[in-house]
Design a protein around this motif. Structure first.
Motif, PDB file in Angstrom:
ATOM      1  N   GLU A   1       0.927  -1.210   0.127  1.00 45.86           N
ATOM      2  CA  GLU A   1      -0.089   0.154  -0.026  1.00 45.86           C
ATOM      3  C   GLU A   1       0.605   1.004   0.024  1.00 45.86           C
ATOM      4  O   GLU A   1       1.885   1.184   1.046  1.00 45.86           O
ATOM      5  CB  GLU A   1      -0.923  -0.014   1.276  1.00 45.86           C
TER       6      GLU A   1
ATOM      7  N   SER B   1     -11.850  -6.635  -3.201  1.00 47.24           N
ATOM      8  CA  SER B   1     -11.241  -5.483  -2.558  1.00 47.24           C
ATOM      9  C   SER B   1      -9.438  -5.531  -2.432  1.00 47.24           C
ATOM     10  O   SER B   1      -9.008  -5.187  -1.632  1.00 47.24           O
ATOM     11  CB  SER B   1     -11.419  -5.371  -1.026  1.00 47.24           C
TER      12      SER B   1
ATOM     13  N   ARG C   1     -10.181  -7.115   7.346  1.00 43.92           N
ATOM     14  CA  ARG C   1     -10.210  -6.072   6.548  1.00 43.92           C
ATOM     15  C   ARG C   1      -9.364  -6.558   5.227  1.00 43.92           C
ATOM     16  O   ARG C   1      -8.737  -7.405   5.340  1.00 43.92           O
ATOM     17  CB  ARG C   1      -9.745  -4.694   7.182  1.00 43.92           C
ATOM     18  N   ALA C   2      -9.271  -5.546   4.365  1.00 46.35           N
ATOM     19  CA  ALA C   2      -8.315  -5.806   3.289  1.00 46.35           C
ATOM     20  C   ALA C   2      -6.949  -5.964   3.573  1.00 46.35           C
ATOM     21  O   ALA C   2      -6.352  -4.906   4.563  1.00 46.35           O
ATOM     22  CB  ALA C   2      -8.545  -5.073   2.052  1.00 46.35           C
TER      23      ALA C   2
ATOM     24  N   HIS D   1      -2.817  -4.913   3.579  1.00 45.41           N
ATOM     25  CA  HIS D   1      -2.038  -3.775   2.672  1.00 45.41           C
ATOM     26  C   HIS D   1      -1.022  -4.377   1.859  1.00 45.41           C
ATOM     27  O   HIS D   1      -0.351  -3.621   1.365  1.00 45.41           O
ATOM     28  CB  HIS D   1      -1.611  -2.911   3.985  1.00 45.41           C
TER      29      HIS D   1
ATOM     30  N   LEU E   1     -15.491  -8.261   2.501  1.00 44.10           N
ATOM     31  CA  LEU E   1     -14.761  -7.108   2.443  1.00 44.10           C
ATOM     32  C   LEU E   1     -15.417  -5.715   1.780  1.00 44.10           C
ATOM     33  O   LEU E   1     -15.402  -4.705   2.412  1.00 44.10           O
ATOM     34  CB  LEU E   1     -13.241  -7.236   1.942  1.00 44.10           C
ATOM     35  N   LYS E   2     -15.866  -6.057   0.653  1.00 39.86           N
ATOM     36  CA  LYS E   2     -16.313  -5.031  -0.411  1.00 39.86           C
ATOM     37  C   LYS E   2     -17.440  -4.416   0.200  1.00 39.86           C
ATOM     38  O   LYS E   2     -17.461  -3.001   0.310  1.00 39.86           O
ATOM     39  CB  LYS E   2     -16.665  -5.722  -1.642  1.00 39.86           C
TER      40      LYS E   2
ATOM     41  N   GLN F   1     -18.234  -4.047   3.274  1.00 39.94           N
ATOM     42  CA  GLN F   1     -17.760  -3.571   4.780  1.00 39.94           C
ATOM     43  C   GLN F   1     -17.073  -1.992   4.133  1.00 39.94           C
ATOM     44  O   GLN F   1     -17.158  -1.018   4.839  1.00 39.94           O
ATOM     45  CB  GLN F   1     -16.783  -4.429   5.350  1.00 39.94           C
ATOM     46  N   GLU F   2     -16.210  -2.139   3.091  1.00 39.45           N
ATOM     47  CA  GLU F   2     -15.540  -0.739   2.708  1.00 39.45           C
ATOM     48  C   GLU F   2     -16.649   0.094   2.168  1.00 39.45           C
ATOM     49  O   GLU F   2     -16.544   1.356   2.557  1.00 39.45           O
ATOM     50  CB  GLU F   2     -14.636  -1.280   1.513  1.00 39.45           C
ATOM     51  N   GLU F   3     -17.621  -0.341   1.271  1.00 35.71           N
ATOM     52  CA  GLU F   3     -18.539   0.473   1.094  1.00 35.71           C
ATOM     53  C   GLU F   3     -19.369   1.318   2.004  1.00 35.71           C
ATOM     54  O   GLU F   3     -19.689   2.536   2.016  1.00 35.71           O
ATOM     55  CB  GLU F   3     -19.247  -0.150  -0.008  1.00 35.71           C
TER      56      GLU F   3
ATOM     57  N   LYS G   1     -18.501   1.716   5.154  1.00 32.41           N
ATOM     58  CA  LYS G   1     -17.504   2.591   5.793  1.00 32.41           C
ATOM     59  C   LYS G   1     -17.491   4.067   4.955  1.00 32.41           C
ATOM     60  O   LYS G   1     -17.297   4.932   5.716  1.00 32.41           O
ATOM     61  CB  LYS G   1     -15.850   2.159   5.965  1.00 32.41           C
ATOM     62  N   GLU G   2     -17.353   3.736   3.704  1.00 32.69           N
ATOM     63  CA  GLU G   2     -17.253   5.189   2.897  1.00 32.69           C
ATOM     64  C   GLU G   2     -18.591   6.079   3.020  1.00 32.69           C
ATOM     65  O   GLU G   2     -18.663   7.210   3.075  1.00 32.69           O
ATOM     66  CB  GLU G   2     -17.101   5.058   1.582  1.00 32.69           C
TER      67      GLU G   2
END
Lengths: 358, 358
Positions: A39, A103, A151-152, A154, B205-206, B208-210, B212-213
């Protein structure tokens, strides 16, 4: 595009297996491609190195949360000793779609194609030349960060492995017996079914094993919502010839967007065969069968290319298709598709990409 | 039962992190447990060894087809310096259920419990003692055979890692904002949702990320069939207190059978609180909310134990629960559950298992 990568050649070449002892995915070539992602830094250090083990922290996320995607394609070597890839751009496009769903960081498709060509050129002598044999190519990406947070990752590693593989049908093409799975589900809308990711395959093994115990070679997957509509067969897409028309399950988000599937549709349309992409229920297929209109059925995928289906078992119904013989259209598709792949037939679609010397 | 395993102690002890710098799953202890499986030979060579990298062939099946399962539990060390595990037998039972779903070889639950006790006893000094801290335990199994055939691996490795972890709520327990996910799906009936396997987490994960955004901390998963019924929240089970009754989604095959979930149900019933395990639709929850009957909501899991939910966003509806404050029952459950775990409260259920010296 010039592909800048470091090449370290092995000092110990392996002995190549005899072409009748290849099997599928059990022998690996002398070298592999690797590239790392961090990352902030992005993808870096692309290189061709001797085939070697992967050393990871035991807490690496791939072991725990399964962030990993892969691709599968083949290189073919023809009689005049030229090497070819079949629609490799499509594999890197799909790899990016899979990476996005999981992700994970996207790759530069053009760069990867050039890197792959260099790798295959380096290993050209590993591409077997006997009819039906080829060099199977497996790009994959794994999450490497050591952390238990969900989580994804790094950090990631991308690797391309090469494996010389035998003819899928060692004893000649043979129709398979299929069990229509009514308990286990491969994927569902909103899930990861259209991504080429490990979890889809892990979850499919149990059904496959139980079908084998019942005497079937593959499982036909139904949709996860109504358990009614045809999705895939084993790890292939599936086609049915019904009353002169070819039916193929439409891409609905839970079906893998197969490159052989797409090529088959193009080829059929080019021949003037009507192709219908739609939701296909087992009821409709069974009705067509009882009316004598279910003429052929086959799976499509990189490994087998075209795989004829001779029998389907659905609940209490047994459907024997085309007297369990290879259908005419199935046979023609196999010949033409592999003909293009091996450079024996004119490639009017522009699908073959030559591997030029590195 | 005597646990026969080889112990190799490290010569280089790591420095232990300060108890306020622990985080979750980023520090690992000096040793780990490993055991190997080979078809025909079974599980063999159990040992405690220095924490060290895993070296695998790049074609190892775990990287490609995702055959891997895991568990998560914690060891607690109380004021009189005794160490405890919370219902560890349940984790090994569930590990076997997960292994079975993924077509992987089962383990001897009693043996594994004894091995775990020895490992934790060996690393006892790594169990932090500050309030809310603990030693997170991660048993996992990975497929190690190098082969591209889509089938179950013939070799596996089981590893147990230990990680000292901080208080989940470093700044005190705080209700979270939840996004009710209406596009992505975690699991479906017939899939792997009730197995603790990597693919379930990778696919999540996807979303979860969306979320969070959009400003939410966790996702609430709905069923994969009708996108209507509540399944889990993040990687936790979920409970709702409605008009004095506690509702919890019934185990339907796609929901993980959480051990904290089960303990919560037992505890509530013991207190005389009515608990209803059933299909819970978002419509029903929203109706209860509009009537002012949705009194509390919380997630349960090993990491957070009990996690209060302060707000849920479902399509155009925003539901603020208990004025975004921690509910009385939620709070009592957290205190009693962690009280048993840390040996501060009488363990009337017999859940705590002492780690005796190796």
């Amino acid at each position: 595009m010039e592909c800048q990568l470091k090449i370290t050649l092995t000092e110990q070449r392996k002995e190549k297996p005899a072409s009748d002892k290849l099997g599928f995915g059990v022998h690996f070539t002398d070298h592999m491609f690797t590239m790392d992602y961090t990352e902030g830094k992005g993808w870096h250090d692309p290189q061709i190195v001797p085939y070697s083990p992967v050393t990871l922290d035991p807490a690496a996320m791939v072991f725990h949360y399964g962030q990993t995607v892969f691709e599968g394609l083949k290189a073919y070597r023809n009689k005049d000793d030229r090497a070819w890839l079949f629609r490799p751009d499509q594999n890197f496009k799909r790899l990016n779609r899979s990476l996005s769903r999981l992700s994970m960081p996207l790759i530069d498709e053009d760069f990867m194609l050039e890197a792959l060509k260099q790798l295959v050129a380096t290993e050209k002598e590993w591409i077997p030349t006997e009819s039906g044999t080829s060099l199977y190519i497996r790009p994959f990406v794994i999450a490497t960060e050591a952390c238990f947070g969900v989580r994804a990752s790094h950090t990631y590693k991308l690797i391309i492995l090469l494996s010389p593989v035998g003819a899928y049908y060692a004893g000649g093409m043979k129709p398979v017996k299929i069990y229509v799975e009514n308990h286990y589900v491969r994927a569902v809308r909103g899930g990861t079914g259209n991504a080429k990711t490990a979890g889809n395959y892990a979850g499919s093994l149990k059904a496959q094993e139980e079908a084998k115990e019942k005497g079937y070679e593959q499982v036909l997957w139904l949709d996860g919502i109504e358990n009614k509509y045809v999705e895939e067969v084993g790890s292939m897409n599936v086609f049915f010839k019904v009353n002169g028309e070819v039916w193929v399950p439409e891409l609905n988000g839970s079906i893998l967007e197969g490159i052989t599937r797409d090529s088959t549709i193009h080829m059929l349309k080019d021949w003037g065969v009507p192709v219908v992409e739609k939701r296909i229920s087992m009821e409709d297929l069974y009705e067509a069968y009882t009316k004598g209109e279910l003429e052929e059925a086959f799976g499509t995928g990189t490994a087998a290319v075209i795989s004829p289906i001779g029998e389907m078992s659905w609940n209490e119904h047994k459907m024997v298709i085309n007297n369990a013989q290879i259908g005419e259209l199935t046979s023609k598709l196999y010949d033409q598709m592999t003909g293009i792949q091996y450079g024996l037939v004119e490639d009017k679609f522009g699908w073959s990409v030559e591997v030029t010397k590195a």
